[in-house]
Design a protein around this motif. Structure first.
Motif, PDB file in Angstrom:
ATOM      1  N   ASP A  44      36.868  32.281  45.716  1.00  0.00           N
ATOM      2  CA  ASP A  44      36.455  33.067  46.884  1.00  0.00           C
ATOM      3  C   ASP A  44      37.483  34.140  47.206  1.00  0.00           C
ATOM      4  N   HIS A  45      38.750  33.788  47.072  1.00  0.00           N
ATOM      5  CA  HIS A  45      39.807  34.754  47.359  1.00  0.00           C
ATOM      6  C   HIS A  45      39.789  35.890  46.344  1.00  0.00           C
ATOM      7  N   MET A  46      39.654  35.555  45.061  1.00  0.00           N
ATOM      8  CA  MET A  46      39.586  36.590  44.025  1.00  0.00           C
ATOM      9  C   MET A  46      38.379  37.500  44.234  1.00  0.00           C
ATOM     10  N   LEU A  47      37.244  36.907  44.608  1.00  0.00           N
ATOM     11  CA  LEU A  47      36.040  37.711  44.831  1.00  0.00           C
ATOM     12  C   LEU A  47      36.191  38.615  46.050  1.00  0.00           C
ATOM     13  N   ALA A  48      36.959  38.180  47.048  1.00  0.00           N
ATOM     14  CA  ALA A  48      37.208  39.030  48.218  1.00  0.00           C
ATOM     15  C   ALA A  48      38.066  40.235  47.826  1.00  0.00           C
ATOM     16  N   VAL A  49      39.066  40.017  46.972  1.00  0.00           N
ATOM     17  CA  VAL A  49      39.869  41.137  46.464  1.00  0.00           C
ATOM     18  C   VAL A  49      38.989  42.048  45.614  1.00  0.00           C
ATOM     19  N   ALA A  50      38.132  41.444  44.777  1.00  0.00           N
ATOM     20  CA  ALA A  50      37.214  42.226  43.956  1.00  0.00           C
ATOM     21  C   ALA A  50      36.272  43.055  44.820  1.00  0.00           C
ATOM     22  N   GLU A  51      35.868  42.513  45.968  1.00  0.00           N
ATOM     23  CA  GLU A  51      34.976  43.242  46.871  1.00  0.00           C
ATOM     24  C   GLU A  51      35.650  44.508  47.391  1.00  0.00           C
ATOM     25  N   LEU A  52      36.931  44.419  47.696  1.00  0.00           N
ATOM     26  CA  LEU A  52      37.653  45.614  48.130  1.00  0.00           C
ATOM     27  C   LEU A  52      37.684  46.646  47.001  1.00  0.00           C
ATOM     28  N   TYR A  53      37.885  46.187  45.774  1.00  0.00           N
ATOM     29  CA  TYR A  53      37.874  47.104  44.630  1.00  0.00           C
ATOM     30  C   TYR A  53      36.519  47.795  44.497  1.00  0.00           C
ATOM     31  N   VAL A  54      35.458  47.026  44.617  1.00  0.00           N
ATOM     32  CA  VAL A  54      34.111  47.600  44.521  1.00  0.00           C
ATOM     33  C   VAL A  54      33.895  48.617  45.635  1.00  0.00           C
ATOM     34  N   GLN A  55      34.344  48.295  46.845  1.00  0.00           N
ATOM     35  CA  GLN A  55      34.211  49.226  47.971  1.00  0.00           C
ATOM     36  C   GLN A  55      34.931  50.548  47.691  1.00  0.00           C
ATOM     37  N   THR A  56      36.142  50.468  47.133  1.00  0.00           N
ATOM     38  CA  THR A  56      36.899  51.700  46.889  1.00  0.00           C
ATOM     39  C   THR A  56      36.251  52.532  45.784  1.00  0.00           C
ATOM     40  N   VAL A  57      35.667  51.872  44.775  1.00  0.00           N
ATOM     41  CA  VAL A  57      34.953  52.598  43.722  1.00  0.00           C
ATOM     42  C   VAL A  57      33.712  53.275  44.298  1.00  0.00           C
ATOM     43  N   GLU A  58      32.963  52.567  45.146  1.00  0.00           N
ATOM     44  CA  GLU A  58      31.773  53.153  45.768  1.00  0.00           C
ATOM     45  C   GLU A  58      32.157  54.334  46.649  1.00  0.00           C
ATOM     46  N   GLN A  59      33.232  54.191  47.393  1.00  0.00           N
ATOM     47  CA  GLN A  59      33.696  55.275  48.260  1.00  0.00           C
ATOM     48  C   GLN A  59      34.054  56.505  47.431  1.00  0.00           C
ATOM     49  N   HIS A  60      34.737  56.285  46.311  1.00  0.00           N
ATOM     50  CA  HIS A  60      35.097  57.377  45.397  1.00  0.00           C
ATOM     51  C   HIS A  60      33.836  58.059  44.864  1.00  0.00           C
TER      52      HIS A  60
END
Length: 276
Positions: A121-137
């Motif tokens: 769950d913790h790794m997926l939460a970090v991954a979610e932030l990565y996905v958010q930053t890619v989408e924002q870009h």
């Protein structure tokens, strides 16, 4: 020797079968360790209707699993009803060979990231932030210049007694907005650590700031951004920051994980983030 050559030949043949998008996905898994199917879809399957995108992502991940470059975990997100759309994926040992990468700190390759649900769950939460930053870009927001998850994000410095001290953020992020660059050490809080533990982590970041090592290497000390799951937790960690010396409180920001990318890019202000 023959076995080594055979293995190398197998990896070379497999590389030739993989598309650029396949390799991009393996690289993303190497970066953040785990992704669920929805996150894979948001990262790399962005055209078409939601139903069509989901189906294409399911077929794609089934193919990569069959090739052996990714591992699908038995646990699913969302329970039985989620079906294949709730699967979690990691990079296999073969996938790491295809990328020609080593394990943490250049050590032995880890064959699979099968861990306890809390760590997943913790790794997926970090991954979610990565996905958010890619989408924002992708949407024309801040440019994603760097995203290093642990252990690549970790730092070390020499303590006052000459001992080696490790600082272990969950991620290091660097974004570009117009002529400005923003960098941050990320701590993703899953409400499982006690407040005294968080207070010790904050004190270690202050020690690292005072050491000057990061500023010497990169010219600036990143913000320390705590991303939390709810406003109550946000208030508690904000109160801890307020107990620090006045001159170091500005090093820290506490915000909600759901708006993590906007906070890092400045689209959500620090004042708003620190208002519980």
């Amino acid at each position: 020797m023959r076995s080594s050559r055979s293995s190398s030949s197998q990896v070379d043949r497999l590389r030739r079968r993989l598309s650029e998008r396949d390799v991009s996905l393996l690289g993303a898994l190497h970066r953040v360790r785990l992704l669920n199917l929805r996150q894979v879809q948001r990262l790399l399957v962005v055209d078409g209707s939601p139903a069509a995108r989901t189906r294409r992502t399911q077929l794609w991940m089934a193919r990569l699993t069959k090739l052996g470059v990714v591992v699908r975990f038995s646990r699913t997100i969302g329970g039985i009803r989620a079906g294949s759309s709730g699967y979690i994926y990691g990079l296999s040992g073969l996938g790491q060979s295809v990328l020609d990468v080593r394990g943490p700190a250049g050590g032995r390759r880890r064959r699979v990231w099968e861990t306890k649900p809390y760590f997943q769950d913790h790794m997926l939460a970090v991954a979610e932030l990565y996905v958010q930053t890619v989408e924002q870009h992708r949407e024309g927001g801040a440019d994603l210049l760097a995203f290093d998850a642990e252990p690549s994000a970790w730092r070390h410095f020499t303590g006052t007694g000459g001992e080696l001290v490790l600082v272990k953020p969950d991620a290091y992020v660097r974004l570009g907005t117009s002529a400005l660059e923003r960098s941050a050490f990320i701590e993703v809080d899953m409400t499982t650590e006690g407040l005294p533990t968080i207070q010790k982590k904050n004190a270690r970041y202050v020690d690292y700031w005072q050491s000057g090592v990061e500023q010497q290497r990169h010219g600036v000390f990143p913000k320390v951004v705590w991303l939390v799951q709810n406003e109550r937790r946000q208030e508690h960690i904000t109160d801890l920051v307020k107990k620090l010396a006045t001159e170091v409180q500005a090093l820290f920001v506490v915000g909600l994980l759901t708006v993590g990318a906007q906070l890092l890019s400045g689209r959500t202000s620090e004042k708003e983030a620190n208002t519980a």
